[in-house]
Design an enzyme around this catalytic site. Structure first.
Site, mmCIF file in Angstrom:
data_model
loop_
_atom_site.group_PDB
_atom_site.id
_atom_site.type_symbol
_atom_site.label_atom_id
_atom_site.label_comp_id
_atom_site.label_asym_id
_atom_site.label_seq_id
_atom_site.Cartn_x
_atom_site.Cartn_y
_atom_site.Cartn_z
ATOM 1 N N GLY A 1 1.009 -0.996 -0.215
ATOM 2 C CA GLY A 1 0.102 0.093 -0.259
ATOM 3 C C GLY A 1 0.671 1.283 0.052
ATOM 4 O O GLY A 1 1.290 1.180 -0.938
ATOM 5 N N SER A 2 0.716 2.409 1.141
ATOM 6 C CA SER A 2 2.350 2.610 1.435
ATOM 7 C C SER A 2 3.644 2.140 0.732
ATOM 8 O O SER A 2 4.186 3.338 0.571
ATOM 9 C CB SER A 2 2.308 3.631 3.090
ATOM 10 O OG SER A 2 0.822 3.853 3.694
ATOM 11 N N GLY B 1 -2.100 11.868 -10.197
ATOM 12 C CA GLY B 1 -3.085 12.037 -9.460
ATOM 13 C C GLY B 1 -3.322 12.899 -7.987
ATOM 14 O O GLY B 1 -4.130 13.566 -8.246
ATOM 15 N N GLN C 1 -21.872 20.474 11.812
ATOM 16 C CA GLN C 1 -22.585 20.997 13.811
ATOM 17 C C GLN C 1 -23.018 22.226 13.020
ATOM 18 O O GLN C 1 -23.884 22.157 13.813
ATOM 19 C CB GLN C 1 -20.238 21.116 13.697
ATOM 20 C CG GLN C 1 -20.824 21.757 15.368
ATOM 21 C CD GLN C 1 -21.436 20.661 16.396
ATOM 22 O OE1 GLN C 1 -20.666 19.146 15.656
ATOM 23 N NE2 GLN C 1 -21.739 20.904 16.934
ATOM 24 N N ILE C 2 -22.508 22.783 12.091
ATOM 25 C CA ILE C 2 -23.915 24.370 11.366
ATOM 26 C C ILE C 2 -25.103 23.740 11.417
ATOM 27 O O ILE C 2 -25.983 24.432 11.785
ATOM 28 C CB ILE C 2 -23.530 25.010 10.076
ATOM 29 C CG1 ILE C 2 -22.015 25.737 10.930
ATOM 30 C CG2 ILE C 2 -24.204 25.696 9.407
ATOM 31 C CD1 ILE C 2 -20.707 25.814 9.879
ATOM 32 N N LEU C 3 -25.693 22.591 10.544
ATOM 33 C CA LEU C 3 -26.907 22.041 10.789
ATOM 34 C C LEU C 3 -27.782 21.592 11.641
ATOM 35 O O LEU C 3 -28.981 20.458 11.852
ATOM 36 C CB LEU C 3 -26.846 21.361 9.493
ATOM 37 C CG LEU C 3 -27.238 21.891 8.126
ATOM 38 C CD1 LEU C 3 -25.717 22.353 7.465
ATOM 39 C CD2 LEU C 3 -27.392 20.874 7.266
ATOM 40 N N GLU D 1 -3.918 7.485 -3.129
ATOM 41 C CA GLU D 1 -2.967 7.482 -4.010
ATOM 42 C C GLU D 1 -2.364 8.614 -2.752
ATOM 43 O O GLU D 1 -1.637 9.805 -3.220
ATOM 44 C CB GLU D 1 -3.827 9.292 -4.845
ATOM 45 C CG GLU D 1 -4.403 8.276 -5.765
ATOM 46 C CD GLU D 1 -4.928 9.378 -7.386
ATOM 47 O OE1 GLU D 1 -4.133 10.179 -7.357
ATOM 48 O OE2 GLU D 1 -6.390 9.190 -8.021
ATOM 49 N N GLU E 1 0.347 10.606 5.358
ATOM 50 C CA GLU E 1 1.633 10.762 6.119
ATOM 51 C C GLU E 1 2.751 10.978 4.980
ATOM 52 O O GLU E 1 3.752 10.698 5.156
ATOM 53 C CB GLU E 1 1.448 9.394 7.379
ATOM 54 C CG GLU E 1 0.514 9.768 8.364
ATOM 55 C CD GLU E 1 -0.374 9.768 7.744
ATOM 56 O OE1 GLU E 1 -1.390 8.741 6.648
ATOM 57 O OE2 GLU E 1 -1.511 9.632 8.771
HETATM 58 N N1 CAA Z 1 8.940 10.378 -9.803
HETATM 59 C C1 CAA Z 1 9.889 9.888 -10.643
HETATM 60 N N2 CAA Z 1 10.558 9.238 -10.313
HETATM 61 C C2 CAA Z 1 10.387 9.360 -8.677
HETATM 62 C C3 CAA Z 1 9.422 10.044 -8.517
HETATM 63 C C4 CAA Z 1 9.222 10.803 -8.134
HETATM 64 N N3 CAA Z 1 7.813 11.322 -8.574
HETATM 65 N N4 CAA Z 1 9.327 9.829 -6.790
HETATM 66 C C5 CAA Z 1 10.532 9.122 -5.846
HETATM 67 N N5 CAA Z 1 11.169 8.166 -7.543
HETATM 68 C C6 CAA Z 1 11.793 7.589 -7.505
HETATM 69 C C7 CAA Z 1 13.956 8.652 -7.098
HETATM 70 O O1 CAA Z 1 14.234 9.527 -7.639
HETATM 71 C C8 CAA Z 1 14.000 6.473 -6.870
HETATM 72 O O2 CAA Z 1 14.854 6.450 -8.295
HETATM 73 P P1 CAA Z 1 16.343 5.958 -8.449
HETATM 74 O O3 CAA Z 1 16.083 4.929 -6.972
HETATM 75 O O4 CAA Z 1 16.028 4.879 -9.564
HETATM 76 O O5 CAA Z 1 16.786 6.699 -8.140
HETATM 77 C C9 CAA Z 1 12.576 5.336 -6.414
HETATM 78 O O6 CAA Z 1 11.726 6.335 -7.365
HETATM 79 C C10 CAA Z 1 13.217 5.143 -4.898
HETATM 80 O O7 CAA Z 1 12.545 6.181 -4.508
HETATM 81 P P2 CAA Z 1 12.189 6.312 -3.369
HETATM 82 O O8 CAA Z 1 12.712 5.677 -2.043
HETATM 83 O O9 CAA Z 1 12.098 7.923 -2.913
HETATM 84 O O10 CAA Z 1 11.065 5.072 -3.161
HETATM 85 P P3 CAA Z 1 10.554 5.002 -1.399
HETATM 86 O O11 CAA Z 1 10.319 3.558 -1.969
HETATM 87 O O12 CAA Z 1 10.901 5.243 0.286
HETATM 88 O O13 CAA Z 1 8.754 5.338 -1.826
HETATM 89 C C11 CAA Z 1 7.278 6.842 -1.463
HETATM 90 C C12 CAA Z 1 8.470 6.138 -1.933
HETATM 91 C C13 CAA Z 1 7.020 8.339 -1.566
HETATM 92 C C14 CAA Z 1 7.044 6.287 0.263
HETATM 93 C C15 CAA Z 1 6.040 5.476 -2.651
HETATM 94 O O14 CAA Z 1 6.648 4.662 -2.432
HETATM 95 C C16 CAA Z 1 4.739 6.357 -2.865
HETATM 96 O O15 CAA Z 1 4.589 6.922 -3.316
HETATM 97 N N6 CAA Z 1 3.918 5.043 -1.705
HETATM 98 C C17 CAA Z 1 2.915 5.447 -2.066
HETATM 99 C C18 CAA Z 1 1.835 4.908 -2.815
HETATM 100 C C19 CAA Z 1 0.589 5.527 -3.383
HETATM 101 O O16 CAA Z 1 0.219 6.657 -3.388
HETATM 102 N N7 CAA Z 1 -0.262 4.134 -3.986
HETATM 103 C C20 CAA Z 1 -1.431 4.898 -4.304
HETATM 104 C C21 CAA Z 1 -2.267 3.863 -5.000
HETATM 105 S S1 CAA Z 1 -2.729 4.309 -6.027
HETATM 106 C C22 CAA Z 1 -4.687 4.988 -5.560
HETATM 107 O O17 CAA Z 1 -5.018 4.792 -4.149
HETATM 108 C C23 CAA Z 1 -5.329 4.851 -6.742
HETATM 109 C C24 CAA Z 1 -7.525 4.825 -6.611
HETATM 110 O O18 CAA Z 1 -7.464 3.968 -7.343
HETATM 111 C C25 CAA Z 1 -7.310 6.152 -6.544
#
Ligand code: CAA
Length: 380
Positions: A131-132, A242, A336-338, A363, A367
């Protein structure tokens, strides 16, 4: 710096506001109650160009800018937040990555029907154990020479039941961690793809959410989206886009709740005058409006940066973080208002309250947004 909307943006805003007030909002309660996908609204929105707002016209879209997309998303979500997320997923999580990373053939085959609204898309990143921590993918795409074979389970997938196509992430080389993830375009009507029943949810009940199960699903070699092993970057870029859409959904929810509060407070009398004459209510209304405006400015800024083609990870995260918290606060204050009436279905603010919660979760939770913002701060 200019805060005025362009003439084109104002025309779009009026058009979508009228549509949302006259067609979307009147259906919202029934859609929510019956957990019903609003097919008739989505086809009208497709005719209005709302399913591919920023996609160039040559690929079936409306060819507008990202601020226009935010404007349209706010208006639709003010009428029905479920309809808003269906639109947002198709625009931001499906059309955007295909436009950015797709080959010309992929754009012709997939983007054009998706952006014109002839087809609908979904986005397969989350898994039961990812997930996260999005990099912890277990779904595997095995290279079988002349095709890929996809096996694994995607979780909490918005639009899964109605979608024709999924932009899906899978491990192509487990030994490489996040650098072994690749993105694919996978048609839903393919052997080896099945769906679990729709989840029964607190809010956004008119949009479907379920698991997609891939069991040896064969995809052609041409299904790879972007480069091999670069799928995590595709997913992160996509979420940067997104999160602007979800921020705009939050604006719509908050605005609907504020409008109901304003109207109610001028009609409802207590202690000999409309409750809007009491400072206790005025202070609430003032805070709601101020926070909503601040959220809107953050969201427009993220959209402007996207339109300029510069990286906007932190700005998108700030917009989504703040707007989703404002949506929750404003909807709670509206109840609350309503008072007791706010607790009843009839006044809709209870739906705003239920719909708002998910904006702090999907998305990327609040956190995770804070992590993205802090990471940009610390990198300087
Ligand atoms: N754009 C491009 N590349 C990116 C980037 C970005 N915004 N953010 C990170 N990267 C790249 C980094 O450059 C790095 O690349 P390299 O290792 O090749 O140099 C790589 O990604 C890893 O980066 P991190 O070490 O920062 O990654 P992490 O594993 O620590 O995770 C995180 C970062 C922000 C926690 C990420 O995992 C995250 O966003 N988690 C949340 C996931 C999420 O939002 N899920 C939602 C699901 S979709 C949904 O909800 C849809 C729906 O149906 C409505």
């Amino acid at each position: 710096m200019n805060f005025d909307l362009s003439e084109e943006q104002q025309i779009l805003q009026r058009m979508v506001r009228d549509f949302s007030r006259n067609r979307v909002a009147p259906l919202a309660e029934e859609l929510d109650r019956d957990h019903r996908y609003p097919a008739e609204l989505i086809s009208q929105m497709a005719e209005m160009g709302l399913m591919g707002v920023t996609v160039p016209e040559e690929y079936g879209g409306a060819g507008m800018d990202p601020v226009s997309y935010v404007i349209a998303m706010e208006e639709i979500s003010a009428g029905c937040a479920s309809t808003g997320v269906i639109m947002s997923v198709n625009n931001s999580l499906v059309c955007d990555p295909i436009l950015k990373f797709g080959t010309e053939e992929q754009k012709q085959e997939f983007l054009t029907p998706l952006a014109s609204g002839e087809q609908l898309g979904c986005f397969g990143l989350s898994e039961p154990d990812a997930g996260s921590d999005a990099a912890a993918q277990r779904t595997v795409a095995e290279d079988c020479g002349d095709h890929w074979e996809l096996t694994g389970t995607k979780n909490f997938i918005t639009n899964a039941h109605e979608a024709d196509v999924c932009v899906v992430m899978a491990m192509t080389d487990r030994s490489q961690g996040h650098r072994g993830i690749s993105a694919f375009i996978a048609p839903m009507k393919t052997e080896g793809v099945s769906l679990t029943p729709k989840e029964d949810k607190l809010g956004i009940r008119a949009s479907s959410t379920s698991q997609i199960v891939y069991d040896g699903c064969k995809l052609p070699k041409s299904a790879l989206l972007g480069k091999l092993g670069k799928g995590f970057g595709v997913a992160m870029y996509t979420l940067d886009c997104g999160r602007i859409g979800i921020a705009a959904q939050g604006l719509g929810i908050a605005r609907a709740a504020l409008e109901t509060s304003l109207q109610y407070s001028t009609e409802r009398k207590a202690f000999g005058k409309p409750i809007s004459g009491h400072q206790a209510i005025q202070f609430k209304l003032a805070d709601m409006a101020t926070n909503l405006d601040a959220a809107r400015l953050l969201t427009y800024r993220a959209a402007l940066l996207k339109g300029q083609g510069v990286r906007h990870s932190s700005e998108s995260a700030m917009a989504k973080l703040y707007s989703s918290e404002v949506a929750n606060d404003v909807a709670r204050e509206a109840i609350q208002i309503l008072g007791g009436y706010g607790y009843l279905r009839e006044y809709h603010v209870e739906r705003n309250f239920r719909d708002a919660k998910i904006t702090e979760i999907y998305e990327g939770t609040s956190e995770i947004q804070r992590l993205v913002i802090a990471s940009a701060l610390l990198k300087g």
